[in-house]
Design a protein around this motif. Structure first.
Motif, PDB file in Angstrom:
ATOM      1  N   LEU A  53      13.316  18.277   7.054  1.00  0.00           N
ATOM      2  CA  LEU A  53      12.814  16.933   8.478  1.00  0.00           C
ATOM      3  C   LEU A  53      14.538  16.912   9.234  1.00  0.00           C
ATOM      4  N   ILE A  75      -5.436   9.115  -9.046  1.00  0.00           N
ATOM      5  CA  ILE A  75      -4.624   9.317  -6.699  1.00  0.00           C
ATOM      6  C   ILE A  75      -3.907  10.390  -6.381  1.00  0.00           C
ATOM      7  N   VAL A  98      -5.564  13.992  -6.639  1.00  0.00           N
ATOM      8  CA  VAL A  98      -5.352  14.006  -5.224  1.00  0.00           C
ATOM      9  C   VAL A  98      -4.775  13.940  -3.784  1.00  0.00           C
ATOM     10  N   MET A  99      -4.165  12.378  -3.977  1.00  0.00           N
ATOM     11  CA  MET A  99      -3.426  12.584  -2.183  1.00  0.00           C
ATOM     12  C   MET A  99      -2.649  14.408  -2.277  1.00  0.00           C
ATOM     13  N   GLY A 114      -4.844  16.720  -1.379  1.00  0.00           N
ATOM     14  CA  GLY A 114      -4.749  16.091   0.004  1.00  0.00           C
ATOM     15  C   GLY A 114      -3.520  17.704   0.786  1.00  0.00           C
ATOM     16  N   TYR A 115      -2.441  17.449   0.291  1.00  0.00           N
ATOM     17  CA  TYR A 115      -0.889  17.550   0.417  1.00  0.00           C
ATOM     18  C   TYR A 115      -1.205  19.047   1.105  1.00  0.00           C
ATOM     19  N   TYR A 174       4.841  18.566  10.012  1.00  0.00           N
ATOM     20  CA  TYR A 174       3.341  18.086   8.859  1.00  0.00           C
ATOM     21  C   TYR A 174       3.239  17.650   7.790  1.00  0.00           C
ATOM     22  N   VAL A 181       6.134  15.569   6.996  1.00  0.00           N
ATOM     23  CA  VAL A 181       6.041  13.847   7.229  1.00  0.00           C
ATOM     24  C   VAL A 181       4.928  13.302   6.168  1.00  0.00           C
ATOM     25  N   LEU A 182       3.874  14.108   5.843  1.00  0.00           N
ATOM     26  CA  LEU A 182       3.003  13.494   4.849  1.00  0.00           C
ATOM     27  C   LEU A 182       3.544  13.790   3.702  1.00  0.00           C
ATOM     28  N   VAL A 199       5.414  10.359   3.598  1.00  0.00           N
ATOM     29  CA  VAL A 199       4.546   9.085   3.397  1.00  0.00           C
ATOM     30  C   VAL A 199       4.125   9.021   1.714  1.00  0.00           C
ATOM     31  N   LEU A 259       6.093   7.758  -0.358  1.00  0.00           N
ATOM     32  CA  LEU A 259       6.108   6.548  -0.522  1.00  0.00           C
ATOM     33  C   LEU A 259       5.124   5.818  -0.682  1.00  0.00           C
ATOM     34  N   ASP A 260       3.887   6.098  -0.632  1.00  0.00           N
ATOM     35  CA  ASP A 260       2.603   5.309  -1.164  1.00  0.00           C
ATOM     36  C   ASP A 260       2.585   5.890  -2.734  1.00  0.00           C
ATOM     37  N   LEU A 297       3.276   1.736  -3.591  1.00  0.00           N
ATOM     38  CA  LEU A 297       2.122   1.172  -4.147  1.00  0.00           C
ATOM     39  C   LEU A 297       1.253   1.351  -4.887  1.00  0.00           C
ATOM     40  N   VAL A 298       0.915   2.046  -4.568  1.00  0.00           N
ATOM     41  CA  VAL A 298      -0.250   3.037  -5.170  1.00  0.00           C
ATOM     42  C   VAL A 298      -0.372   2.167  -6.796  1.00  0.00           C
ATOM     43  N   SER A 322      -1.229  -1.249  -6.937  1.00  0.00           N
ATOM     44  CA  SER A 322      -2.058  -1.448  -6.542  1.00  0.00           C
ATOM     45  C   SER A 322      -2.879  -1.678  -7.946  1.00  0.00           C
TER      46      SER A 322
END
Lengths: 225, 215
Positions: free
Chosen positions: B62, B114, B117-118, B121-122, B138, B141-142, B145, B148-149, B152-153, B156
């Protein structure tokens, strides 16, 4: 025009279009009504079992309508060939993102309020004292969903099989939000105070900040060319 | 250079096999099944390396718009997903005889699933965009994201699993610092990281050739 006014202009445009056509809202309301039937038929009428899974089912309803609503974020522009018009907006493109996000958030909250109302009536939930806490959780959770959803909607708007790709990209990323909201809702409906689910609220806050900031920073890149 | 790396990887993998079957002791309670750890753990750890490289390469792309960075991200995504997939599969094969189940929604297993699957999707997003420049943008960017997720994953899932149900059988035995187990593990870890680097080098070269052929 200032940054805030440009963002507002985009949100205002979307809400005005939606208010006049009611295209998305009508279908979404009907869809959430149908979801109620689906849940009832698939889970059976047993009240006790229903009560145990209700928080999950409620968020399933929110997420399913979010997938439909958010996936359409940039469809108006595409269908009516206004994509270039949107791109021609002067200045920082992230203002467009903020505007779209605000519009999506408003739409989602309306639908969610409705779904929640339907749940109260049909599944006999006693919101009672849980309502203020629930509002906080719903607001934070919806912001997380909408933040990433708006970004991904822009990414999938011009891609083959976008209806399929959008949920496939959004759902895995949103698992933390889903876990946090469902667990917090569960505790709140059991009568626990918001403080008891403080860690989930903090996680949602962190997720919202991360998602919104990353989206603002990368939206320019997505809209290029 | 890439060829040398290939031979180095092959040698390391061979050494890893020898260590895992020859040097490492037979685990007392689990028996020989436990030796799958020497493949399972390196696979998962190497996939973490892949995803970190993917995130960094996405960021570099980027900023610099260098197609080479995108190639590294692309290849890392493919190899990472494959490694995680194999890691989950080997974990299942290990879990069945020791825990008595192929799968359980334990915190660590769930986080890894997780992740799988994430990044699947990429790869899916990459596959659906024809224009290479847009695919690169794109996916970068994904990739950011998704990276950084991950924290959180992690939190949680950890809270989801541990606040209401303590981790039960999830401590496969014999991990506590014995060097007869540690060395075979480290050799295998090195071997799999080399394998990852080798795959990425090969794949990135192929992607570059592909881009040149199209252009």
């Amino acid at each position: 025009m200032s940054y805030a006014r440009r963002a507002l202009a985009v949100a205002w445009k979307d809400l005005a279009v939606e208010r006049r056509s009611k295209e998305t809202l009508n279908a979404l309301v009907f869809f959430s009504l149908l979801l109620l039937f689906v849940f009832q038929f698939t889970l059976g009428g047993d009240r006790e079992r229903l009560a145990a899974v209700l928080p999950g089912v409620l968020w399933l309803g929110f997420v399913l309508s979010a997938l439909l609503a958010l996936g359409r974020t940039f469809l108006v522009e595409r269908e009516h060939d206004c994509w270039e018009g949107l791109l021609l907006a002067p200045g920082d493109k992230s203002a467009i993102y903020l505007g779209k996000l605000a519009g999506n958030l408003a739409l989602m909250l309306v639908v969610e309020a409705l779904v929640l109302g339907l749940f109260v009536v049909f599944f006999d939930i006693d919101l009672g004292r849980a309502l203020p806490g629930l509002l906080v959780v719903v607001l934070l959770g919806t912001l997380g969903l909408a933040a990433v959803g708006t970004l991904f909607a822009a990414m999938t708007a011009n891609v083959r099989a976008r209806e399929l790709l959008f949920p496939v990209l959004l759902l895995p990323v949103q698992i933390p939000v889903l876990l946090a909201t469902v667990k917090a809702t569960e505790a709140l409906l059991l009568g626990e105070p918001l403080g008891a689910v403080g860690h989930w609220v903090k996680l949602l806050l962190a997720a919202d900040v991360v998602y919104v900031v990353v989206s603002l920073l990368t939206f320019d890149v997505v809209l290029e060319a | 250079m890439v060829k040398t790396l290939g031979w180095l990887t092959a040698a390391a993998l061979a050494a890893g096999l020898v260590m895992a079957f020859g040097v490492a002791p037979r685990e007392v309670t689990q028996g020989n099944v436990q030796r799958i750890m020497y493949v399972h753990v390196p696979l998962i750890l190497a996939s973490y390396v892949a995803f970190v490289v993917l995130a960094v390469a996405s960021l570099v792309y980027l900023v610099r718009r260098d197609p080479a960075a995108d190639g590294v991200a692309h290849a890392s995504g493919e190899v990472g997903v494959m490694f995680v997939g194999l890691g989950i599969a080997t974990g299942s094969i290990w879990g069945k005889p020791t825990w008595g189940t192929w799968w359980t929604w334990d915190a660590r297993l769930t986080s890894v699933a997780i992740l799988f699957v994430m990044y699947l999707g990429y790869l899916l997003l990459r596959g659906t965009i024809d224009d290479p420049e847009r695919a690169a943008r794109y996916c970068a960017v994904l990739g950011i994201v998704a990276a950084l997720d991950i924290p959180l994953v992690h939190f949680s899932v950890y809270w989801w699993r541990t606040l209401h149900q303590p981790p039960s059988l999830m401590k496969p035995g014999g991990f506590t610092g014995s060097s007869s187990i540690l060395w075979p593990l480290l050799v295998n870890l090195l071997a799999f990281i080399l394998l990852y680097v080798y795959f990425v080098a090969r794949r990135a070269r192929l992607l570059r050739a592909q881009a040149e052929a199209i252009a």
